[in-house]
Design a protein around this motif. Structure first.
Motif, PDB file in Angstrom:
ATOM      1  N   MET A 158       0.832  -1.201   0.000  1.00  0.00           N
ATOM      2  CA  MET A 158       0.000   0.000   0.000  1.00  0.00           C
ATOM      3  C   MET A 158       0.873   1.260   0.000  1.00  0.00           C
ATOM      4  O   MET A 158       0.567   2.241  -0.680  1.00  0.00           O
ATOM      5  CB  MET A 158      -0.930   0.003   1.219  1.00  0.00           C
ATOM      6  CG  MET A 158      -2.126  -0.926   1.120  1.00  0.00           C
ATOM      7  SD  MET A 158      -3.224  -0.526  -0.280  1.00  0.00           S
ATOM      8  CE  MET A 158      -2.537  -1.533  -1.600  1.00  0.00           C
ATOM      9  N   ILE A 159       1.946   1.241   0.742  1.00  0.00           N
ATOM     10  CA  ILE A 159       2.837   2.410   0.784  1.00  0.00           C
ATOM     11  C   ILE A 159       3.500   2.608  -0.574  1.00  0.00           C
ATOM     12  O   ILE A 159       3.595   3.735  -1.084  1.00  0.00           O
ATOM     13  CB  ILE A 159       3.888   2.229   1.896  1.00  0.00           C
ATOM     14  CG1 ILE A 159       3.197   2.051   3.252  1.00  0.00           C
ATOM     15  CG2 ILE A 159       4.826   3.441   1.937  1.00  0.00           C
ATOM     16  CD1 ILE A 159       4.118   1.614   4.371  1.00  0.00           C
ATOM     17  N   ARG A 160       3.927   1.516  -1.171  1.00  0.00           N
ATOM     18  CA  ARG A 160       4.510   1.612  -2.514  1.00  0.00           C
ATOM     19  C   ARG A 160       3.490   2.137  -3.528  1.00  0.00           C
ATOM     20  O   ARG A 160       3.809   2.951  -4.399  1.00  0.00           O
ATOM     21  CB  ARG A 160       5.021   0.235  -2.952  1.00  0.00           C
ATOM     22  CG  ARG A 160       6.228  -0.256  -2.148  1.00  0.00           C
ATOM     23  CD  ARG A 160       6.556  -1.699  -2.459  1.00  0.00           C
ATOM     24  NE  ARG A 160       7.793  -2.122  -1.803  1.00  0.00           N
ATOM     25  CZ  ARG A 160       8.235  -3.380  -1.791  1.00  0.00           C
ATOM     26  NH1 ARG A 160       7.536  -4.329  -2.400  1.00  0.00           N
ATOM     27  NH2 ARG A 160       9.365  -3.673  -1.182  1.00  0.00           N
ATOM     28  N   ALA A 161       2.248   1.668  -3.384  1.00  0.00           N
ATOM     29  CA  ALA A 161       1.202   2.111  -4.304  1.00  0.00           C
ATOM     30  C   ALA A 161       0.943   3.611  -4.182  1.00  0.00           C
ATOM     31  O   ALA A 161       0.771   4.313  -5.187  1.00  0.00           O
ATOM     32  CB  ALA A 161      -0.090   1.332  -4.028  1.00  0.00           C
ATOM     33  N   ILE A 162       0.930   4.115  -2.957  1.00  0.00           N
ATOM     34  CA  ILE A 162       0.699   5.547  -2.752  1.00  0.00           C
ATOM     35  C   ILE A 162       1.866   6.357  -3.310  1.00  0.00           C
ATOM     36  O   ILE A 162       1.676   7.433  -3.888  1.00  0.00           O
ATOM     37  CB  ILE A 162       0.467   5.850  -1.263  1.00  0.00           C
ATOM     38  CG1 ILE A 162      -0.802   5.138  -0.772  1.00  0.00           C
ATOM     39  CG2 ILE A 162       0.331   7.356  -1.027  1.00  0.00           C
ATOM     40  CD1 ILE A 162      -0.953   5.122   0.745  1.00  0.00           C
TER      41      ILE A 162
END
Length: 431
Positions: free
Chosen positions: A404-408
């Motif tokens: 999720m952090i990578r996606a953001i």
């Protein structure tokens, strides 16, 4: 293209469209280290006005220092501290004619240390009758007026719910701005003679946001990444555990914000100035985001990526999340476009009946016209640990949280580098 690089990017969930960004520096080990620290028992559930939340603030600011962030404009350090007032009920007494009302049948909404009323004061009286809607009647009260509210016993369950909530104390940014309300559970129609006495303990206390920035080439165009670091503290024990650790709510979101700060600090200078904020007091009224919003010109804030409860997979499957208030600006569409060709995806909020857009810190800035939205993945209609002592580290899916952090990071790049500018939120449509 280098085959090793291609394999690395694909392993990180990236397709051909995202080769410009290497998000592999956002590691699961680092995610685990930070979220484990924030949700540790030593922080006692990070409730506002407790030593636990102070410990969390110290940890976050030390991380900001190590990352190399700067304080926000006008600040000397990363701690954005402001005063609040906590009002705690101490004594209450009411008599109709000469009959004493049971304390269980009284509660007050007032910021006064002492309140004394009798029929000579000619305080406005409102009755919530047997067939009235309790919530609607409360919403119809004038905030500026002093009102004695007589509640029919039929509404006892709702009365006790509000009473229990208010008995824990009330928090305000300032005193004296509103009228007082005293609620009496009674079948009395209009008492001709009464006496009411209320005593409160009023304390001036401090709350603290933790905020840092990476100055962009366009110094006065701001992009906000945020999460709230407070939780609900000590609760009634369940199987010997009384600490509501708040691992998903919202140590996960705060961790994401901190890892994004570290990620963007490692990139070339961004086009826009990036603000990274850990908000306080979200759980007791959103006071941290409210204070933060008053320190900046909202017209200079291009977008807000608020991150809340991203530690568990969403209903849309692996590597997916949703954006609250998706239809209120085109920020979600811009994020979706940036994620094309990757294994990540952002969706409209699937739980409109939950009013999630208004239940996190994004709402404060959205009311000012900022494209401010919350990114979340929790299946809120099924989550059994929300606001319980079971919101523990062990409940989180670390691979999902890392992704999720990578996606953001990928989805926000267009806004950060100045290529994407989301439409503003219509203030008239935000309550």
């Amino acid at each position: 293209m280098n085959l090793k690089l291609t394999a690395l990017l694909l392993a990180c969930g990236l397709g051909p469209a995202a080769f410009a960004q290497d998000v592999s520096t956002i590691t699961q080990d680092e995610v685990t280290r930070i979220v484990s620290t924030l949700s540790h028992d030593s922080m006692q559930g990070r409730a506002s006005f407790t030593p636990g939340i102070d410990e969390a603030a110290d940890f976050i600011q030390n991380e900001f220092k190590q990352i190399g962030l700067k304080p926000l404009p006008g600040e000397d350090d990363f701690l954005q501290t402001f005063d609040m007032y906590r009002i705690s009920p101490e004594e209450k007494e009411a008599k109709f004619r000469r009959s004493k009302i049971s304390e269980e049948h009284i509660f007050a909404i007032t910021d006064k240390e002492e309140l004394e009323w009798n029929q000579k004061d000619k305080v406005k009286t409102v009755r919530i009758g047997e067939n009235d809607n309790f919530r609607e009647a409360l919403q119809g009260l004038d905030n500026k007026e002093d009102v004695l509210v007589l509640v029919h016993p039929k509404h006892q369950q709702m009365f006790e719910r509000y009473q229990h909530y208010l008995e824990r104390g009330n928090v305000k940014q300032q005193l004296g701005g509103e009228g007082s309300k005293v609620f009496i559970l009674t079948d009395e129609q209009t008492p001709k003679k009464y006496k009411i006495e209320i005593e409160n303990k009023v304390e001036k206390l401090q709350l603290t946001n933790v905020a840092g920035m990476i100055e962009g080439k366009r110094k006065d165009e701001f992009v906000v990444f945020s999460g709230h670091y407070d939780h609900i503290g000590i609760q009634e024990a369940v199987d010997g555990d009384s600490i509501a650790n708040g691992a998903d709510d919202d140590a996960a979101g705060t961790t994401a914000m901190m890892l994004l700060a570290d990620y963007y600090k490692q990139q070339p200078q961004p086009e826009r100035t990036l603000l990274f904020v850990a908000f306080t007091a979200e759980e007791i009224g959103g006071f941290g985001s409210r204070y933060f919003s008053e320190q900046l010109n909202p017209d200079q804030i291009v977008a807000m990526f608020n991150i809340e409860m991203v530690g568990k997979p969403s209903k849309f499957g692996p590597n997916s999340a949703y954006l609250t208030g998706f239809e209120r600006s085109d920020l979600g569409q811009l994020m979706q476009k940036r994620l094309e060709g990757t294994t990540y995806s952002i969706h409209p909020d699937p739980y409109p009946e939950q009013n999630l857009f208004y239940r996190s810190d994004n709402a404060t800035l959205a009311r000012l016209g900022v494209p401010a939205h919350t990114i979340s993945s929790v299946q809120i209609d099924q989550d059994k640990t929300y606001h319980t002592v079971n919101d523990e580290l062990e409940q989180l899916n670390m691979e999902h949280l890392t992704n999720m952090i990578r996606a953001i990071a990928l989805a926000s790049e267009g806004v950060v580098n100045g290529e994407d500018t989301p439409t503003r939120v219509d203030k008239s449509q935000v309550r």
